[in-house]
Write an enzyme that holds these catalytic residues in place. Structure first.
Site, PDB file in Angstrom:
ATOM      1  N   ASP A 163       0.042   5.105   1.042  1.00  0.00           N
ATOM      2  CA  ASP A 163      -0.106   6.034   2.158  1.00  0.00           C
ATOM      3  C   ASP A 163      -0.140   5.284   3.483  1.00  0.00           C
ATOM      4  O   ASP A 163      -0.974   4.407   3.690  1.00  0.00           O
ATOM      5  CB  ASP A 163      -1.369   6.877   1.988  1.00  0.00           C
ATOM      6  CG  ASP A 163      -1.368   7.683   0.699  1.00  0.00           C
ATOM      7  OD1 ASP A 163      -0.280   8.111   0.273  1.00  0.00           O
ATOM      8  OD2 ASP A 163      -2.448   7.881   0.114  1.00  0.00           O
ATOM      9  N   ASP A 197       0.879  -1.156   0.000  1.00  0.00           N
ATOM     10  CA  ASP A 197       0.000   0.000   0.000  1.00  0.00           C
ATOM     11  C   ASP A 197       0.927   1.220   0.000  1.00  0.00           C
ATOM     12  O   ASP A 197       2.112   1.107   0.314  1.00  0.00           O
ATOM     13  CB  ASP A 197      -0.882  -0.034   1.258  1.00  0.00           C
ATOM     14  CG  ASP A 197      -1.750   1.195   1.388  1.00  0.00           C
ATOM     15  OD1 ASP A 197      -2.387   1.585   0.384  1.00  0.00           O
ATOM     16  OD2 ASP A 197      -1.797   1.773   2.492  1.00  0.00           O
TER      17      ASP A 197
END
Length: 176
Positions: free
Chosen positions: A9, A7
Protein backbone atom coordinates in the site's frame (compact mmCIF):
# COMPACT_ATOMS: atom_id res chain seq x y z
CA UNK A 1 19.82 -13.84 -6.90
CA UNK A 2 18.68 -10.30 -7.66
CA UNK A 3 15.99 -9.81 -5.03
CA UNK A 4 13.89 -6.72 -4.33
CA UNK A 5 11.22 -6.41 -1.65
CA UNK A 6 8.32 -3.99 -1.97
CA UNK A 7 5.80 -2.68 0.50
CA UNK A 8 2.30 -2.86 -1.00
CA UNK A 9 0.00 0.00 0.00
CA UNK A 10 1.45 3.32 -1.14
CA UNK A 11 4.16 1.68 -3.27
CA UNK A 12 2.26 -0.64 -5.63
CA UNK A 13 -1.31 0.54 -5.08
CA UNK A 14 -3.06 3.60 -3.72
CA UNK A 15 -3.20 3.70 0.06
CA UNK A 16 -6.10 4.81 2.25
CA UNK A 17 -6.30 5.80 5.91
CA UNK A 18 -9.62 3.92 5.80
CA UNK A 19 -7.80 0.76 4.59
CA UNK A 20 -8.10 -1.03 1.28
CA UNK A 21 -11.02 -3.29 2.22
CA UNK A 22 -12.36 -4.60 -1.08
CA UNK A 23 -11.06 -5.77 -4.43
CA UNK A 24 -12.63 -2.67 -6.01
CA UNK A 25 -10.67 -0.40 -3.65
CA UNK A 26 -7.38 -2.02 -4.68
CA UNK A 27 -6.13 0.27 -7.47
CA UNK A 28 -2.56 0.16 -8.76
CA UNK A 29 -0.48 3.33 -8.82
CA UNK A 30 0.43 4.59 -12.31
CA UNK A 31 3.42 2.69 -13.68
CA UNK A 32 3.82 0.38 -10.67
CA UNK A 33 2.70 -2.84 -12.36
CA UNK A 34 4.85 -2.11 -15.40
CA UNK A 35 7.82 -1.47 -13.08
CA UNK A 36 7.36 -4.85 -11.39
CA UNK A 37 7.05 -6.59 -14.76
CA UNK A 38 10.14 -4.82 -16.14
CA UNK A 39 12.20 -5.84 -13.12
CA UNK A 40 10.94 -9.41 -13.35
CA UNK A 41 11.71 -9.67 -17.07
CA UNK A 42 15.23 -8.42 -16.33
CA UNK A 43 15.84 -11.29 -13.91
CA UNK A 44 14.84 -9.71 -10.61
CA UNK A 45 12.83 -11.67 -8.07
CA UNK A 46 10.19 -9.18 -6.94
CA UNK A 47 8.52 -9.86 -3.59
CA UNK A 48 6.13 -8.03 -1.27
CA UNK A 49 6.17 -7.51 2.52
CA UNK A 50 3.01 -5.81 3.77
CA UNK A 51 1.33 -5.08 7.10
CA UNK A 52 -2.36 -5.92 6.80
CA UNK A 53 -3.82 -5.03 10.20
CA UNK A 54 -7.22 -4.63 8.53
CA UNK A 55 -7.48 -8.41 8.90
CA UNK A 56 -7.11 -8.20 12.69
CA UNK A 57 -9.52 -5.27 12.78
CA UNK A 58 -12.14 -7.28 10.85
CA UNK A 59 -12.27 -4.84 7.93
CA UNK A 60 -11.77 -7.61 5.36
CA UNK A 61 -11.14 -11.35 5.21
CA UNK A 62 -8.16 -13.44 4.17
CA UNK A 63 -10.03 -14.54 0.99
CA UNK A 64 -10.57 -10.86 0.09
CA UNK A 65 -6.89 -10.10 0.67
CA UNK A 66 -5.91 -13.13 -1.43
CA UNK A 67 -8.23 -11.91 -4.20
CA UNK A 68 -6.46 -8.54 -4.18
CA UNK A 69 -3.11 -10.30 -4.40
CA UNK A 70 -4.33 -12.52 -7.24
CA UNK A 71 -5.34 -9.42 -9.20
CA UNK A 72 -1.87 -7.99 -8.56
CA UNK A 73 -0.24 -11.21 -9.77
CA UNK A 74 -2.50 -11.42 -12.83
CA UNK A 75 -1.85 -7.78 -13.79
CA UNK A 76 1.93 -8.28 -13.52
CA UNK A 77 1.70 -11.52 -15.53
CA UNK A 78 -0.32 -9.77 -18.27
CA UNK A 79 2.66 -7.42 -18.59
CA UNK A 80 5.06 -10.32 -19.02
CA UNK A 81 6.36 -10.39 -15.47
CA UNK A 82 6.14 -12.57 -12.40
CA UNK A 83 5.58 -11.59 -8.78
CA UNK A 84 7.25 -13.77 -6.16
CA UNK A 85 6.29 -14.34 -2.55
CA UNK A 86 3.79 -11.99 -0.94
CA UNK A 87 4.40 -12.03 2.80
CA UNK A 88 1.85 -10.27 4.99
CA UNK A 89 1.33 -9.59 8.68
CA UNK A 90 -2.32 -10.18 9.68
CA UNK A 91 -1.87 -8.76 13.18
CA UNK A 92 -2.90 -5.48 14.76
CA UNK A 93 -0.40 -2.92 16.04
CA UNK A 94 -0.81 -4.03 19.67
CA UNK A 95 -0.64 -7.80 19.08
CA UNK A 96 3.08 -8.01 19.85
CA UNK A 97 3.92 -10.20 16.87
CA UNK A 98 7.37 -10.44 15.33
CA UNK A 99 6.20 -9.97 11.76
CA UNK A 100 4.63 -6.50 11.83
CA UNK A 101 6.95 -3.90 10.36
CA UNK A 102 9.13 -2.25 11.69
CA UNK A 103 10.01 -5.69 13.08
CA UNK A 104 11.94 -7.95 10.74
CA UNK A 105 9.65 -10.99 10.59
CA UNK A 106 8.16 -10.45 7.13
CA UNK A 107 11.56 -9.82 5.58
CA UNK A 108 12.98 -12.87 7.35
CA UNK A 109 10.12 -14.96 5.90
CA UNK A 110 11.16 -13.84 2.43
CA UNK A 111 14.83 -14.60 3.13
CA UNK A 112 13.94 -18.08 4.40
CA UNK A 113 11.63 -18.77 1.44
CA UNK A 114 14.38 -17.93 -1.05
CA UNK A 115 17.25 -19.30 1.09
CA UNK A 116 19.15 -16.04 0.80
CA UNK A 117 20.63 -13.26 2.88
CA UNK A 118 19.11 -9.79 2.90
CA UNK A 119 22.33 -7.78 3.12
CA UNK A 120 21.94 -4.81 0.77
CA UNK A 121 18.70 -6.16 -0.76
CA UNK A 122 16.54 -3.17 -1.65
CA UNK A 123 13.37 -2.80 0.40
CA UNK A 124 11.12 -0.16 -1.14
CA UNK A 125 8.55 1.49 1.10
CA UNK A 126 6.68 4.69 1.78
CA UNK A 127 6.74 4.71 5.59
CA UNK A 128 9.32 4.95 8.36
CA UNK A 129 8.23 1.44 9.47
CA UNK A 130 9.37 0.08 6.10
CA UNK A 131 12.74 1.81 6.32
CA UNK A 132 13.26 0.62 9.89
CA UNK A 133 12.45 -2.97 8.88
CA UNK A 134 15.06 -2.73 6.11
CA UNK A 135 17.69 -1.50 8.56
CA UNK A 136 16.80 -4.33 11.00
CA UNK A 137 17.94 -6.94 8.44
CA UNK A 138 20.79 -4.92 6.90
CA UNK A 139 18.79 -4.37 3.71
CA UNK A 140 18.98 -1.15 1.70
CA UNK A 141 16.12 1.18 2.73
CA UNK A 142 14.49 2.85 -0.27
CA UNK A 143 11.81 5.52 0.10
CA UNK A 144 9.34 6.37 -2.64
CA UNK A 145 7.34 9.60 -2.53
CA UNK A 146 4.06 7.88 -3.39
CA UNK A 147 1.59 6.90 -0.67
CA UNK A 148 2.81 8.34 2.62
CA UNK A 149 6.32 8.84 1.23
CA UNK A 150 6.27 12.63 1.07
CA UNK A 151 5.25 12.88 4.74
CA UNK A 152 7.86 10.27 5.67
CA UNK A 153 10.58 12.26 3.87
CA UNK A 154 9.84 15.24 6.12
CA UNK A 155 10.90 13.21 9.19
CA UNK A 156 14.34 11.83 10.04
CA UNK A 157 14.96 8.64 8.04
CA UNK A 158 17.90 6.21 8.19
CA UNK A 159 21.06 7.88 6.88
CA UNK A 160 21.58 5.49 3.98
CA UNK A 161 18.00 5.76 2.66
CA UNK A 162 17.75 6.12 -1.11
CA UNK A 163 14.85 8.25 -2.37
CA UNK A 164 12.87 8.01 -5.60
CA UNK A 165 9.69 9.56 -7.00
CA UNK A 166 7.93 6.21 -7.41
CA UNK A 167 8.39 2.54 -8.19
CA UNK A 168 8.95 3.30 -11.88
CA UNK A 169 11.92 5.49 -10.95
CA UNK A 170 13.32 2.68 -8.80
CA UNK A 171 13.04 0.25 -11.74
CA UNK A 172 14.61 2.81 -14.10
CA UNK A 173 17.57 3.17 -11.74
CA UNK A 174 18.09 -0.58 -11.25
CA UNK A 175 17.70 -1.34 -14.95
CA UNK A 176 19.51 1.75 -16.29
Amino acid sequence: MKLIILDRDGVINYDSDDYIKTVDEWVALPGALDAIARLSRAGWTVTVATNQSGLARGYYSVPTLESMHQILRDEVQQRGGHLGLISYCPHGPDDGCGCRKPRAGLLEQIAEHYKTELDNVWFVGDSLRDLQAAVAVNAQPVLVYTGKGEQTAEKPVPDNTLKFADLSAVADHLLG
